[in-house]
Design an enzyme around this catalytic site. Structure first.
Site, PDB file in Angstrom:
ATOM      1  N   HIS A 118       0.709  -1.136  -0.108  1.00  0.00           N
ATOM      2  CA  HIS A 118      -0.260  -0.126  -0.060  1.00  0.00           C
ATOM      3  C   HIS A 118       1.150   1.335   0.451  1.00  0.00           C
ATOM      4  CE1 HIS A 118      -4.162  -1.314   0.660  1.00  0.00           C
ATOM      5  NE2 HIS A 118      -3.461  -2.679   0.784  1.00  0.00           N
TER       6      HIS A 118
ATOM      7  N   LYS B 125       3.225  13.322   4.664  1.00  0.00           N
ATOM      8  CA  LYS B 125       1.518  13.856   4.521  1.00  0.00           C
ATOM      9  C   LYS B 125       1.781  15.589   4.137  1.00  0.00           C
ATOM     10  CE  LYS B 125      -0.678  10.772   4.662  1.00  0.00           C
ATOM     11  NZ  LYS B 125      -1.894   9.895   3.537  1.00  0.00           N
TER      12      LYS B 125
ATOM     13  N   ASP C 240       3.656   9.703  -1.295  1.00  0.00           N
ATOM     14  CA  ASP C 240       2.173   8.816  -0.553  1.00  0.00           C
ATOM     15  C   ASP C 240       1.662   7.342  -1.890  1.00  0.00           C
ATOM     16  OD1 ASP C 240       0.049   8.561   0.848  1.00  0.00           O
ATOM     17  OD2 ASP C 240      -0.690  10.410   0.435  1.00  0.00           O
TER      18      ASP C 240
ATOM     19  N   LEU D 227      -6.214   7.740  -0.974  1.00  0.00           N
ATOM     20  CA  LEU D 227      -7.494   8.430  -1.240  1.00  0.00           C
ATOM     21  C   LEU D 227      -8.345   8.856  -1.021  1.00  0.00           C
ATOM     22  CD1 LEU D 227      -7.879   4.125   0.285  1.00  0.00           C
ATOM     23  CD2 LEU D 227      -7.280   4.716  -2.732  1.00  0.00           C
ATOM     24  N   VAL D 228      -7.515  10.568  -0.209  1.00  0.00           N
ATOM     25  CA  VAL D 228      -8.293  11.705   0.468  1.00  0.00           C
ATOM     26  C   VAL D 228      -8.811  12.326  -1.197  1.00  0.00           C
ATOM     27  CG1 VAL D 228      -8.884  13.911   1.396  1.00  0.00           C
ATOM     28  CG2 VAL D 228      -8.739  11.853   2.909  1.00  0.00           C
ATOM     29  N   ALA D 229      -7.834  12.116  -1.597  1.00  0.00           N
ATOM     30  CA  ALA D 229      -7.580  12.691  -3.158  1.00  0.00           C
ATOM     31  C   ALA D 229      -9.203  12.379  -4.484  1.00  0.00           C
ATOM     32  CB  ALA D 229      -6.633  12.665  -4.135  1.00  0.00           C
TER      33      ALA D 229
HETATM   34  C1  GDG Z   1      -1.910   3.722   3.340  1.00  0.00           C
HETATM   35  C2  GDG Z   1      -1.214   4.239   1.907  1.00  0.00           C
HETATM   36  C3  GDG Z   1      -2.986   4.659   0.431  1.00  0.00           C
HETATM   37  C4  GDG Z   1      -8.912  10.274   7.376  1.00  0.00           C
HETATM   38  N1  GDG Z   1      -9.442  11.374   7.915  1.00  0.00           N
HETATM   39  C5  GDG Z   1     -10.660  11.342   8.540  1.00  0.00           C
HETATM   40  C6  GDG Z   1     -11.038   9.828   7.572  1.00  0.00           C
HETATM   41  N2  GDG Z   1      -9.747   9.592   7.185  1.00  0.00           N
HETATM   42  C7  GDG Z   1      -9.511   8.426   6.318  1.00  0.00           C
HETATM   43  C8  GDG Z   1     -10.126   9.124   4.795  1.00  0.00           C
HETATM   44  C9  GDG Z   1      -8.768   7.797   3.656  1.00  0.00           C
HETATM   45  C10 GDG Z   1      -8.981   7.063   4.591  1.00  0.00           C
HETATM   46  O1  GDG Z   1      -8.339   8.108   6.345  1.00  0.00           O
HETATM   47  C11 GDG Z   1      -6.746   7.605   4.556  1.00  0.00           C
HETATM   48  O2  GDG Z   1      -6.270   7.090   3.846  1.00  0.00           O
HETATM   49  P1  GDG Z   1      -4.695   7.829   2.745  1.00  0.00           P
HETATM   50  O3  GDG Z   1      -4.561   6.459   1.248  1.00  0.00           O
HETATM   51  O4  GDG Z   1      -5.291   9.269   2.365  1.00  0.00           O
HETATM   52  O5  GDG Z   1      -3.644   6.915   3.237  1.00  0.00           O
HETATM   53  P2  GDG Z   1      -3.286   6.047   4.775  1.00  0.00           P
HETATM   54  O6  GDG Z   1      -3.978   5.954   6.033  1.00  0.00           O
HETATM   55  O7  GDG Z   1      -1.919   6.204   5.336  1.00  0.00           O
HETATM   56  O8  GDG Z   1      -2.844   4.758   3.389  1.00  0.00           O
HETATM   57  C12 GDG Z   1      -2.101   5.261   0.916  1.00  0.00           C
HETATM   58  C13 GDG Z   1      -3.811   3.635   1.106  1.00  0.00           C
HETATM   59  O9  GDG Z   1      -2.595   2.624   2.282  1.00  0.00           O
HETATM   60  C14 GDG Z   1      -4.503   2.378   0.792  1.00  0.00           C
HETATM   61  O10 GDG Z   1      -3.455   2.447   0.404  1.00  0.00           O
HETATM   62  O11 GDG Z   1      -3.435   5.332  -0.366  1.00  0.00           O
HETATM   63  O12 GDG Z   1      -1.257   6.010   0.291  1.00  0.00           O
HETATM   64  O13 GDG Z   1      -0.244   5.460   2.890  1.00  0.00           O
HETATM   65  O14 GDG Z   1     -10.275   6.548   3.373  1.00  0.00           O
HETATM   66  O15 GDG Z   1     -11.769   9.188   4.333  1.00  0.00           O
HETATM   67  N3  GDG Z   1     -11.487   9.078   7.974  1.00  0.00           N
HETATM   68  C15 GDG Z   1     -12.641   9.631   8.662  1.00  0.00           C
HETATM   69  N4  GDG Z   1     -12.548  10.276   9.929  1.00  0.00           N
HETATM   70  C16 GDG Z   1     -11.339  11.440   9.073  1.00  0.00           C
HETATM   71  O16 GDG Z   1     -11.308  12.482  10.098  1.00  0.00           O
HETATM   72  N5  GDG Z   1     -14.041   9.298   9.098  1.00  0.00           N
END
Ligand code: GDG
Length: 735
Positions: free
Chosen positions: A170, A283, A377, A381-383
């Site tokens: 990931h 980040k 990164d 997924l935020v994007a």
């Molecule tokens: C790893 C990789 C890769 C965030 N704040 C809140 C909240 N979130 C949720 C978002 C999103 C998730 O958390 C964050 O996902 P990301 O992809 O941005 O980042 P990582 O956690 O670092 O994940 C990354 C991912 O794995 C998947 O393969 O994209 O690069 O580092 O879903 O929605 N959710 C809630 N409240 C928040 O304040 N409910």
């Protein structure tokens, strides 16, 4: 393997289970992976039954574990792995998050290593392996996730060759120059190569992985396949999608609408720039704050109406670097607010905790701009979630070119997160963009994000795992079994063994001259030569003098240069086909010399009927690249001549088409009336021997790759074991 039954069961293995224990109660999380997997499960319309192995979080007392385990299994079908406080410190905070995470994210400054962390990492990966082996039935699919479990595929492969193992990373896979800093780089890579399929978010990560494998293990690969010691690992790109079904449901909910209305009232007449991320150094939050500061400095007229909402979800607070980062962010936020707040506006709303999903969706929906600007990164997924929630297509995404998502979301305003001025300028551009242009940019991105959601991602990965473990090579080539050796038991009738040398009797060495027979091989060959009913032929690409020097003491026929020369025991060397046309040789020599001169570490070997360009000692990537170029060059230089070009193991060889190993085998078979024939070899030139399978010969391929042979052995060690069995086969011996 053909005998491997395929099941419709997936064992999903991730460090964390999608559940946490809160005051003795289980709270199920609805993370992205949970929803992704729904799409492949029978309950969600897919084909598979799913089990999940992972850590439920926290440290459970030993006396509670049995009960918790029972409940997790019966209520959710989860198999928990419990960690002690010490294991959490060493395996999770230590090796996973203070050693691997920083390096995978190009942060050598925060990279730490302790040997005890490594020991814990090995131990916990082995616990996961135990749990998988307990849960898995013959032929199950096992899907391993992420950097916490990089050793698991190899551990499983060793214990359960029947399992079909996929691994998805990931995070990014960094360039070799970074990855090689890790003291356990070799073990980590070998761990991953135990998988049948390794998936990445982007081609860039896959490219780095291939390069690291080539440099650290010497295994070459093409775009989709790495060939290594005893198997093949497929590699491919699977960009993860967001959980569209979950968000779609949320966007239609009453609680979302209420939230949205509340925020629209709260932020009436404001422009919102949204930032959501875990509080992690990858980040780029400090850089983003600098850009915000700059924007406010140069746009005094916007200080009253622009609000930067900064949701930084607490993360890994037990790791020292994260606490320091948090302090720095707090300082920067208060400096900016102190400097640029007005009576009617506070520019940065810093929220250092997670928000509810309906609040997050409402913020995604109403924000004018989302700033996703990580330094690096895996995907982000935020994007994608921001885009998916833009039902009116009215927002703008500012996206770091160093997020995996940048490889798909081309219509975002791209920024380099190290370019503070550029990011400040991008904020202005995004806020001032006209509505028509915003929609033109957003609409196609939204379609792409929704079409390629997390369910689609999981389906693609599993389909690819099924494909890569059910291909022709695996299905048709049998593992060598002792029954096939029965015809070679001692008897008055003559039998023949045709044995290739390099890669078959002997493993490769950097300097081919050093690949001489080792004690175990000599011992086995001695035993074989005592059997008067066996005619043994060593059929090699080597020159006659090498074979004579190292194997001449045995009463074997030594066939050199792929069949061009042969020397029967106690006789003078002879030529198989003295009339072969070798006029192409000077031209090839000229081309080879050119490549030897321009590729440090490579050299040319001149044989009587062939020329070989060796690049084992060259830089592996450069050598491979030059080999491909050389083959292209040769195809033009020697079109229409009776010579064949072969790309073997770290060699390019041009040899006469009027001579090959198969022709040599044929000649000796015709000279004698053998009762049984065995041919064994590891590379392309040995395939001409395997043609004799049709005539009843027992044919064996050594190592991975497609073949016409009937059986497969993994490498010289297994070849030695097999020859040892043959040497001792007495008539009527049960094998
Ligand atoms: C790893 C990789 C890769 C965030 N704040 C809140 C909240 N979130 C949720 C978002 C999103 C998730 O958390 C964050 O996902 P990301 O992809 O941005 O980042 P990582 O956690 O670092 O994940 C990354 C991912 O794995 C998947 O393969 O994209 O690069 O580092 O879903 O929605 N959710 C809630 N409240 C928040 O304040 N409910």
């Amino acid at each position: 393997m053909s005998e491997q039954p395929t099941t419709n069961r997936i064992i999903n293995v991730s460090n964390r289970l999608p559940v946490r224990i809160d005051s003795g109660r289980f709270v199920k999380s609805s993370g992205g992976l949970v929803s992704a997997l729904e799409g492949i499960q029978k309950s969600g319309g897919g084909d598979f039954d799913l089990q999940w192995i992972g850590w439920p979080g926290g440290a459970a007392e030993e006396n509670e574990q049995g009960n918790l385990s029972e409940r997790l299994k019966s209520e959710f079908g989860y198999h928990p792995i419990f960690l002690s406080e010490e294991e959490i410190a060493d395996f999770y905070h230590g090796f996973s998050n203070s050693s691997l995470w920083p390096l995978l994210h190009y942060n050598q400054t925060y990279f730490n290593y302790q040997h005890r962390w490594w020991k814990a990492y090995e131990r916990i990966n082995a616990c996961f392996a135990d749990a998988v082996c307990d849960a898995a039935k013959q032929g199950d699919l096992v899907w391993v996730h992420d950097y916490h479990l990089m050793l698991l595929p190899k551990m499983l492969r060793e214990r359960r060759p029947d399992l079909r193992i996929g691994f998805f990373l990931h995070t990014p896979f960094p360039s070799y120059e970074i990855f090689r800093c890790h003291p356990k780089r070799q073990e980590l890579l070998e761990g991953l190569l135990g998988a049948d399929l390794v998936g990445f978010h982007t081609f860039g990560y896959l490219r780095h992985f291939r390069s690291a494998v080539l440099r650290l293990t010497g295994s070459e690969s093409d775009v989709y396949t790495i060939r290594h010691d005893d198997a093949e690992t497929h590699i491919d790109v699977f960009p993860i999608g967001m959980n569209w079904s979950g968000f779609e449901q949320e966007l239609g909910s009453e609680r979302f609408n209420e939230c949205k209305q509340r925020f629209l009232t709260d932020y009436a007449n404001k422009r919102i720039v949204l930032n959501v991320e875990r509080l992690d150094y990858s980040k780029g939050i400090p850089q983003k704050l600098e850009a915000i500061e700059k924007y406010l400095e140069f746009n005094p007229d916007r200080r009253d109406d622009v609000v930067f909402i900064l949701i930084a979800v607490p993360s890994r607070e037990d790791v020292g670097e994260y606490a320091t980062l948090k302090e720095n962010i707090e300082l920067a936020v208060s400096r900016i607010n102190g400097q640029y707040a007005t009576i009617s506006n506070i520019p940065v709303h810093f929220i250092n905790r997670g928000v509810k999903i309906e609040e997050l969706c409402a913020l995604y929906a109403i924000s004018d701009v989302a700033m996703v600007t990580p330094l690096v990164d895996g995907m982000n997924l935020v994007a994608k979630e921001y885009i998916a929630c833009q039902e009116d297509h009215g927002g703008v995404l500012i996206l770091s070119e160093f997020a995996g998502a940048a490889k798909e979301l081309f219509n975002a305003v791209m920024v380099n997160p190290y370019d503070i001025d550029g990011m400040a300028w991008a904020v202005g551009e995004a806020l001032d963009m006209d509505d028509q242009h915003k929609r033109e940019l957003m609409e196609p991105m939204r379609r792409l994000v929704i079409d390629n959601d997390s369910k689609w991602w999981a389906r693609r990965f599993i389909a690819s795992l099924v494909r890569s473990t059910g291909d022709a090579t695996r299905d048709e080539v049998k593992r060598m079994d002792d029954q096939a050796l029965k015809p070679f038991a001692a008897s008055p009738k003559k039998k023949a063994l045709f044995l290739d040398y390099d890669g078959t009797l002997r493993g490769f060495t950097l300097d081919p001259a050093k690949a001489t027979p080792q004690p175990r091989l000599i011992e086995i060959l001695e035993k074989l030569s005592e059997r008067e009913d066996l005619d043994i032929y060593v059929v090699s690409g080597r020159k006659a003098d090498f074979l004579q020097k190292h194997l001449g003491r045995f009463n074997f026929t030594l066939v050199g240069e792929h069949g061009y020369t042969f020397t029967k025991p106690g006789q003078e060397p002879e030529l198989l086909n003295g009339d072969a046309d070798l006029e192409w040789m000077p031209t090839v020599r000229e081309v080879f010399d050119l490549y030897a001169a321009s590729t440090p570490g490579s050299h040319v070997e001149q044989k009587r009927s062939a020329l070989v360009w060796h690049y084992r000692a060259a830089d592996p990537e450069f050598g491979q690249w030059k080999a491909i170029e050389l083959i292209g060059h040769l195809k033009e230089a020697i079109a229409n001549v009776p010579a064949a070009i072969a790309h073997g193991k770290k060699i390019v060889e041009v040899s006469s088409q009027q001579i090959n190993k198969g022709m040599a085998v044929e000649r000796f078979i015709h000279e004698h009336d053998y009762d049984a024939v065995l041919c064994i070899g590891d590379d392309q030139t040995d395939e001409t021997m395997h043609r004799h399978r049709k005539m009843g010969a027992v044919t064996i391929k050594v190592g991975p790759g497609t073949t016409d042979a009937e059986y497969r052995l993994t490498g010289p060690d297994q070849v030695h074991d097999m020859l040892d069995v043959i040497a001792q086969l007495k008539p009527g011996t049960t094998v």
